[in-house]
Design a protein around this motif. Structure first.
Motif, PDB file in Angstrom:
ATOM      1  N   LEU A  19      16.755 -13.332  -2.899  1.00 18.02           N
ATOM      2  CA  LEU A  19      16.881 -12.438  -4.054  1.00 18.02           C
ATOM      3  C   LEU A  19      16.378 -11.041  -3.695  1.00 18.02           C
ATOM      4  O   LEU A  19      16.956 -10.031  -4.117  1.00 18.02           O
ATOM      5  N   ALA A  20      15.314 -10.989  -2.912  1.00 22.55           N
ATOM      6  CA  ALA A  20      14.805  -9.682  -2.481  1.00 22.55           C
ATOM      7  C   ALA A  20      15.836  -8.975  -1.604  1.00 22.55           C
ATOM      8  O   ALA A  20      16.052  -7.771  -1.734  1.00 22.55           O
ATOM      9  N   ILE A  21      16.490  -9.744  -0.720  1.00 12.60           N
ATOM     10  CA  ILE A  21      17.539  -9.154   0.122  1.00 12.60           C
ATOM     11  C   ILE A  21      18.657  -8.618  -0.759  1.00 12.60           C
ATOM     12  O   ILE A  21      19.160  -7.499  -0.568  1.00 12.60           O
ATOM     13  N   ALA A  22      19.041  -9.423  -1.758  1.00  8.10           N
ATOM     14  CA  ALA A  22      20.097  -8.989  -2.664  1.00  8.10           C
ATOM     15  C   ALA A  22      19.718  -7.683  -3.338  1.00  8.10           C
ATOM     16  O   ALA A  22      20.548  -6.800  -3.547  1.00  8.10           O
ATOM     17  N   ARG A  23      18.421  -7.554  -3.646  1.00  2.00           N
ATOM     18  CA  ARG A  23      17.989  -6.344  -4.319  1.00  2.00           C
ATOM     19  C   ARG A  23      18.123  -5.129  -3.400  1.00  2.00           C
ATOM     20  O   ARG A  23      18.646  -4.093  -3.797  1.00  2.00           O
ATOM     21  N   ILE A  24      17.656  -5.259  -2.168  1.00  3.12           N
ATOM     22  CA  ILE A  24      17.676  -4.071  -1.299  1.00  3.12           C
ATOM     23  C   ILE A  24      19.067  -3.790  -0.744  1.00  3.12           C
ATOM     24  O   ILE A  24      19.354  -2.673  -0.350  1.00  3.12           O
ATOM     25  N   ALA A  25      19.944  -4.794  -0.751  1.00  2.00           N
ATOM     26  CA  ALA A  25      21.286  -4.562  -0.213  1.00  2.00           C
ATOM     27  C   ALA A  25      22.027  -3.525  -1.036  1.00  2.00           C
ATOM     28  O   ALA A  25      22.937  -2.857  -0.535  1.00  2.00           O
ATOM     29  N   GLY A  26      21.658  -3.373  -2.294  1.00  5.87           N
ATOM     30  CA  GLY A  26      22.367  -2.420  -3.156  1.00  5.87           C
ATOM     31  C   GLY A  26      21.674  -1.079  -3.272  1.00  5.87           C
ATOM     32  O   GLY A  26      22.113  -0.222  -4.029  1.00  5.87           O
ATOM     33  N   GLU A  27      20.571  -0.870  -2.530  1.00  5.08           N
ATOM     34  CA  GLU A  27      19.828   0.387  -2.646  1.00  5.08           C
ATOM     35  C   GLU A  27      20.594   1.536  -1.998  1.00  5.08           C
ATOM     36  O   GLU A  27      21.045   1.429  -0.857  1.00  5.08           O
ATOM     37  N   THR A  28      20.737   2.634  -2.715  1.00  5.80           N
ATOM     38  CA  THR A  28      21.465   3.783  -2.189  1.00  5.80           C
ATOM     39  C   THR A  28      20.539   4.934  -1.813  1.00  5.80           C
ATOM     40  O   THR A  28      20.687   5.547  -0.763  1.00  5.80           O
ATOM     41  N   ALA A  29      19.565   5.190  -2.685  1.00  4.52           N
ATOM     42  CA  ALA A  29      18.788   6.426  -2.549  1.00  4.52           C
ATOM     43  C   ALA A  29      18.080   6.552  -1.201  1.00  4.52           C
ATOM     44  O   ALA A  29      18.253   7.573  -0.515  1.00  4.52           O
ATOM     45  N   PRO A  30      17.296   5.554  -0.779  1.00  2.27           N
ATOM     46  CA  PRO A  30      16.598   5.733   0.499  1.00  2.27           C
ATOM     47  C   PRO A  30      17.565   5.823   1.669  1.00  2.27           C
ATOM     48  O   PRO A  30      17.318   6.553   2.635  1.00  2.27           O
ATOM     49  N   VAL A  31      18.685   5.111   1.561  1.00  8.10           N
ATOM     50  CA  VAL A  31      19.658   5.142   2.653  1.00  8.10           C
ATOM     51  C   VAL A  31      20.279   6.527   2.747  1.00  8.10           C
ATOM     52  O   VAL A  31      20.472   7.083   3.830  1.00  8.10           O
ATOM     53  N   LEU A  32      20.538   7.120   1.599  1.00  5.16           N
ATOM     54  CA  LEU A  32      21.112   8.466   1.561  1.00  5.16           C
ATOM     55  C   LEU A  32      20.173   9.459   2.241  1.00  5.16           C
ATOM     56  O   LEU A  32      20.594  10.300   3.028  1.00  5.16           O
ATOM     57  N   LEU A  33      18.876   9.317   1.968  1.00  4.46           N
ATOM     58  CA  LEU A  33      17.894  10.236   2.533  1.00  4.46           C
ATOM     59  C   LEU A  33      17.700  10.021   4.025  1.00  4.46           C
ATOM     60  O   LEU A  33      17.566  10.971   4.790  1.00  4.46           O
ATOM     61  N   LEU A  34      17.645   8.761   4.438  1.00  2.00           N
ATOM     62  CA  LEU A  34      17.121   8.444   5.765  1.00  2.00           C
ATOM     63  C   LEU A  34      18.200   8.092   6.777  1.00  2.00           C
ATOM     64  O   LEU A  34      18.001   8.248   7.970  1.00  2.00           O
ATOM     65  N   VAL A  35      19.313   7.546   6.287  1.00  5.82           N
ATOM     66  CA  VAL A  35      20.349   7.097   7.217  1.00  5.82           C
ATOM     67  C   VAL A  35      21.533   8.055   7.186  1.00  5.82           C
ATOM     68  O   VAL A  35      22.312   8.144   8.119  1.00  5.82           O
ATOM     69  N   PHE A  36      21.657   8.755   6.096  1.00  7.78           N
ATOM     70  CA  PHE A  36      22.552   9.890   5.943  1.00  7.78           C
ATOM     71  C   PHE A  36      24.011   9.531   5.754  1.00  7.78           C
ATOM     72  O   PHE A  36      24.734  10.190   5.036  1.00  7.78           O
ATOM     73  N   GLY A  37      24.516   8.509   6.375  1.00 11.05           N
ATOM     74  CA  GLY A  37      25.936   8.197   6.274  1.00 11.05           C
ATOM     75  C   GLY A  37      26.703   8.750   7.465  1.00 11.05           C
ATOM     76  O   GLY A  37      26.354   9.776   8.029  1.00 11.05           O
ATOM     77  N   ASN A  38      27.747   7.999   7.858  1.00  7.94           N
ATOM     78  CA  ASN A  38      28.464   8.340   9.078  1.00  7.94           C
ATOM     79  C   ASN A  38      29.830   7.683   8.998  1.00  7.94           C
ATOM     80  O   ASN A  38      29.928   6.484   8.820  1.00  7.94           O
ATOM     81  N   PRO A  39      30.911   8.461   9.106  1.00  7.44           N
ATOM     82  CA  PRO A  39      32.238   7.846   9.008  1.00  7.44           C
ATOM     83  C   PRO A  39      32.612   7.061  10.260  1.00  7.44           C
ATOM     84  O   PRO A  39      33.553   6.293  10.248  1.00  7.44           O
TER      85      PRO A  39
END
Lengths: 354, 258
Positions: free
Chosen positions: A268-288
């Motif tokens: 359930l904890a994994i399910a929760r973090i799998a949908g997190e956007t905000a920290p990923v946006l800040l730290l991982v930035f996104g890449n096509p």
């Protein structure tokens, strides 16, 4: 109301009272809906929510009225309570069902093997084509690493709190776990970002994992704690009385007894973090492009992909379709994890057969 | 094998609450000693001090001496884990490990304490189950979970588990209170057989049971609620039940109070 007259109408047996026929709730529901629509149409209301509201209120009133007249006051209250519980259930399920319905209906449009196995590398966000392979890869890597960090620390903390923790330190840990539960995900992201800025680092997948691990830990601690508390003390004492050291008692008796519950909690904890956007946006930035190395360079992830497809679409239908398909993939991902967790819980649950 | 227990001046606390005070007694090897007394008088607490299970309870601590064949269980450098290997315990409610099979339950104490060869292990399991009079009932389903047995069988499984580690002393905390008369009888017979090999201490609320199974009986009482429990007297069971030297014992046994 009919309280005073009800006993007089009852049959001679004091155990068997008059009761509404079993089809009556459906009949009353049908009648109320028709009447609700009729009233709304007559009054010229155009919102369907108003129609449903009128029908619902009519249903409750009619149920109470009929039941009070035929069955008496106590049964009428019982029927009202039953109706309210059912209404609450329906109200709670409608958003869930409609969400899944919309996601599936819109998501399947572009969701195919090609979509799952290609990246957005050479596809502009406004054009059709491309896929989410890079995002799935990023999500799995980031969430996997976060779980590798967060789950053991969480489980060990819970073991400390339940099996060893006494006094001030345990209370402090409990307090900080409570505080951590309330940390907004963006704050966890900012915390890791501040460290990254100190060392002048560029975005990379593992940074996201660290933030996700922070978000995951308190959830794992809480659920594991509850599971460990469910293990009867008699089992611990039985093991200790056999001359088994405490650490082995915990490893061999306590943990196996509740491993199913702990696994469910972690999933359930994994399910929760799998949908997190905000920290990923800040730290991982996104890449096509596909970046399989979580320790260097920007990565994509499913929630981030969904967000970026919407925000960069410039009104393009292709981008919307891709976002919906990615949403469907994310929901399926979480759903599969839950099913796996349930399967493990059932497989590992203490056996009761003869 | 069996060892003598010598208790002198034992006082046990739960936090600041004094549960039992100044208890001294001797438990002879290869005998059954029964503890009787009203609820809350500290019988179980005292029993748990005999294998250092008392201190497992948060806030539990003990003053005084418990000698197991001249070795003080509360002396310096004594490892409570080793104490519990010498002094086994059977609890009030049957508590087989739910994740383990019948075989694994009996082997648990050995397996969790060290490594044994498979054949060695199955010999010990068979011997222990036979010792607990359970072998014939379970020999065809050793791989089934232990929690699937009946209450009486589960309790005998717990006894088998306790004697599999070959303790010197076996403590039993109301072992029959959750069982029907037939299972109780089975366990009482078993106690009679086990006393050939072990020193047995049994807490019971059933005075007939104490009269049936024990060689010596100790009567515990407390002067008032909230006061610590004390040992009133300990004597041969026959004497306690026919001609006790303290009036309170006679009152309790004859049902005039408590």
């Amino acid at each position: 109301m009919s309280h005073a007259q009800a006993p007089a109408r009852r049959s001679p047996s004091t155990l068997r009272g008059a009761s509404l026929p079993s089809w009556s709730p459906w009949a009353i529901a049908g009648g109320s809906i028709l009447l609700g629509i009729g009233i709304s149409a007559a009054a010229g209301l155009d919102s369907k929510i108003q129609w449903a509201l009128i029908a619902g209120i009519l249903y409750l009133l009619a149920t109470f009225g009929f039941a009070a007249r035929v069955e008496g006051g106590r049964q009428a209250k019982d029927r009202i309570a039953t109706s309210l519980v059912w209404t609450a259930f329906v109200v709670a399920v409608i958003p869930l069902v409609s969400l899944i319905w919309v996601t599936v209906a819109r998501g399947v449009k572009v969701l195919d093997f090609y979509f799952l196995t290609h990246s957005m590398g050479v596809v502009a966000d406004t054009e059709p084509g491309g896929g989410i392979y890079h995002a799935i890869l990023g999500s799995i890597e980031q969430v996997g690493l976060a779980t590798l960090i967060g789950a053991p620390i969480g489980v060990l903390t819970a073991i400390y709190l339940v099996e060893y923790g006494r006094g001030k330190l345990a209370r402090a840990v409990t307090f900080f776990v409570d505080v951590m539960t309330g940390i907004p995900s963006i704050v966890a992201g900012l915390f890791i970002l501040s460290i990254m800025l100190m060392f002048d680092m560029q975005p990379f997948g593992f940074a996201g994992s660290l933030a996700l691990a922070i978000l995951m830990m308190p959830v794992v601690v809480r659920s594991t704690e509850e599971m460990l508390k469910l293990v009867p003390n008699e089992l611990r004492e039985a093991s200790l009385a056999l001359g088994v050291p405490k650490y082995r008692t915990i490893l061999k008796v306590v943990l196996p007894t509740c491993i199913g519950g702990i696994t469910t909690g972690i999933m359930l904890a994994i399910a929760r973090i799998a949908g997190e956007t905000a920290p990923v946006l800040l730290l991982v930035f996104g890449n096509p492009f596909i970046n399989a190395n979580p320790f260097e360079g920007a990565q994509a992830s499913l929630p981030l992909y969904i967000y970026q497809q919407f925000s960069n679409s410039a009104g393009s239908g292709a981008a919307f379709d891709r976002a919906w398909a990615a949403s469907l993939t994310l929901i399926a991902f979480v759903m599969i994890l839950n099913l796996v967790a349930r399967a493990i819980a059932r497989w590992k649950a203490p056996k009761t057969g003869r | 094998m069996a060892k003598r227990i010598d208790v002198s001046g034992l006082t046990a606390y739960y936090g600041s609450h004094k549960a039992i005070e100044d208890i001294s007694m001797t438990v002879e090897p290869r005998s059954v000693t029964a503890f009787i007394g009203p609820s809350g008088c500290g019988k179980s607490t005292f029993l748990r001090t005999l294998n250092r299970m008392h201190e497992v309870t948060p806030g539990g601590r003990v003053e005084g001496k418990v000698l197991l064949d001249d070795e003080d269980l509360y002396g310096n450098g004594i490892d409570p884990v080793s104490v519990r290997r010498e002094v086994g315990m059977v609890f009030q409610r049957p508590n087989p490990f739910p994740t383990m099979s019948i075989f694994d339950n009996v082997a648990a104490g050995l397996r969790l304490n060290g490594s044994y060869r498979k054949s060695e292990l199955s010999d010990i399991v068979e011997k222990s189950l036979k010792g607990a009079n359970l072998w014939n009932e379970v020999k065809d389903r050793l791989n089934k979970p232990g929690s699937g047995l009946s209450g009486g069988q589960q309790q005998r499984l717990c006894i088998a588990r306790a004697i599999a580690v070959e303790p010197k002393v076996l403590l039993m905390d109301e072992p029959c209170s959750a069982l029907d008369p037939i299972s109780t009888l089975a366990i009482e017979d078993l106690i009679g057989e086990l006393k050939e090999r072990f020193t047995i201490v049994i807490v019971t609320h059933n005075m007939q049971q104490a009269a049936r199974v024990s060689d010596r009986t100790a009567f515990f009482n407390l002067s008032a609620v909230g006061q610590p429990g004390r040992l009133i007297e300990i004597d041969d069971t026959e004497r306690i039940f026919s001609n006790p030297s303290v009036q309170a014992t006679e009152d309790y046994i004859s049902g005039r109070f408590g």
